[in-house]
Design an enzyme around this catalytic site. Structure first.
Site, PDB file in Angstrom:
ATOM      1  N   HIS A 238       0.823  -1.216   0.000  1.00 44.00           N
ATOM      2  CA  HIS A 238       0.000   0.000   0.000  1.00 44.00           C
ATOM      3  C   HIS A 238       0.863   1.276   0.000  1.00 44.00           C
ATOM      4  CE1 HIS A 238      -3.538  -2.438   1.012  1.00 44.00           C
ATOM      5  NE2 HIS A 238      -2.960  -2.880   2.104  1.00 44.00           N
ATOM      6  N   ASP A 239       1.615   1.481   1.067  1.00 43.64           N
ATOM      7  CA  ASP A 239       2.359   2.735   1.229  1.00 43.64           C
ATOM      8  C   ASP A 239       3.537   2.850   0.265  1.00 43.64           C
ATOM      9  OD1 ASP A 239       1.820   2.616   4.830  1.00 43.64           O
ATOM     10  OD2 ASP A 239       0.529   3.261   3.192  1.00 43.64           O
TER      11      ASP A 239
END
Ligand code: RIB
Ligand code: CA
Length: 311
Positions: A238-239
């Site tokens: 995600h990040d």
């Protein structure tokens, strides 16, 4: 180099995102600000310091931000990131005198000192950003761009059927930010749930025997083995993808959409609503934002592995 501030809740994928930024050769990470999210604020802040110690970048200031959401109780991620928030990897905590000012003052000072030069990448609940925006109404004119990991547009949420964790973690803060005219690129689950790092990908990191690669291997091994990720055949980056978008926006394809957040319905709380026209729930939105809806998965995963394992 592109000046950047990382705001997040380390967290295993936040840790990988910070390492990717530091080793990218494109981003000049000038500060890390922490927010309560995956783990409580104190643990997130210690984890940011552990990552900077590991990467020998304690020259980068870390500043703690908001310890809880604007109006609601703090929701953490529980076991997904491990008791320490870094998959039980037991990284040493550096001895640092507390020379940092708070996250809000640090971010405002850096942005006002170099207006239009900073990219802010936000990968936790948006509490810090909402507080900064309330203190600095022309924040949008002072930042170059704002990349936010959050939301779920055409896919289910990951903390409820409707909501993604960062938005759900502080829906009021997310609503303030997404209704604004800030220069936002939103990186939702629609793309981050496609950037799955598989066990075969992870073996390529295992083969590189550097301290950073060993930490990444151990933390990501833990992250891959949590039940909700095992079912996916790997762990979603995600990040790291949000940082990837700040590095090279060609990893994704975007659409300009109005975005709002549900805050007044217990079932759909934290749901991100989008549309081409600012009508209905979207009429309060000041401007459209770039929303990432497609990603070049294998090119990004290759970039991630090559960058994390580089000397
Ligand atoms: O939904 C994924 C997001 O929530 C990531 O930023 C993860 O670190 C958690 O903060
Ligand atoms: Ca995060």
């Amino acid at each position: 180099m592109k000046k950047m501030i990382y705001d997040g809740d380390p967290g295993i994928d936040d840790a990988m995102a910070i390492i990717l930024a530091i080793k990218s050769g494109v981003l000049d990470l000038k500060a890390i600000t922490t927010v309560a999210g995956n783990v409580p604020l104190e643990k997130a802040t210690k984890n940011a310091l552990k990552i900077l110690n590991l990467t020998k970048r304690l020259d980068i200031p870390v500043a703690a931000g908001m310890p809880s959401p604007l109006v609601r109780e703090l929701l953490t991620s529980g076991p997904i990131h491990g008791e320490d928030g870094l998959g039980g990897t037991k990284l040493p905590l550096p001895i640092t005198e507390d020379k940092c000012i708070g996250a809000l003052d640090l971010t405002i000072a850096k942005i006002l000192n170099r207006p239009g030069e900073f990219t802010v990448v936000a990968c936790g609940p948006l509490t810090n950003l909402a507080e900064i925006y309330s203190k600095l109404p022309d924040f949008g004119e002072k930042v170059n761009d704002l990349v936010i990991m959050g939301g779920a547009i055409n896919v289910p949420g990951n903390v409820s059927p409707h909501a993604e964790f960062n938005i759900y973690g502080d829906p009021e803060a997310a609503q303030i930010i997404l209704q604004s005219d800030l220069p936002i690129t939103l990186v939702p689950l629609d793309v981050t749930m496609k950037t799955i790092l598989t066990p075969d990908d992870l073996e390529q990191i295992y083969e590189v025997r550097t301290p950073v690669a060993e930490f990444a291997y151990n933390a990501l091994k833990y992250y891959q083995n949590v039940p909700k990720h095992k079912k996916l055949g790997g762990c979603p980056l995600h990040d790291p993808l949000a940082v990837g978008v700040a590095i090279d926006e060609s990893f994704v394809k975007t659409r300009e959409l109005y975005v709002n957040v549900v805050t007044d319905n217990i079932i759909t709380l934290g749901k991100t609503l989008v549309g081409e026209e600012n009508r209905g729930e979207l009429e309060v939105c000041a401007s459209k934002h770039k929303v990432c809806l497609e990603v070049d998965v294998r090119r990004f995963i290759r970039f991630f592995i090559d960058t994390i394992t580089a000397d």
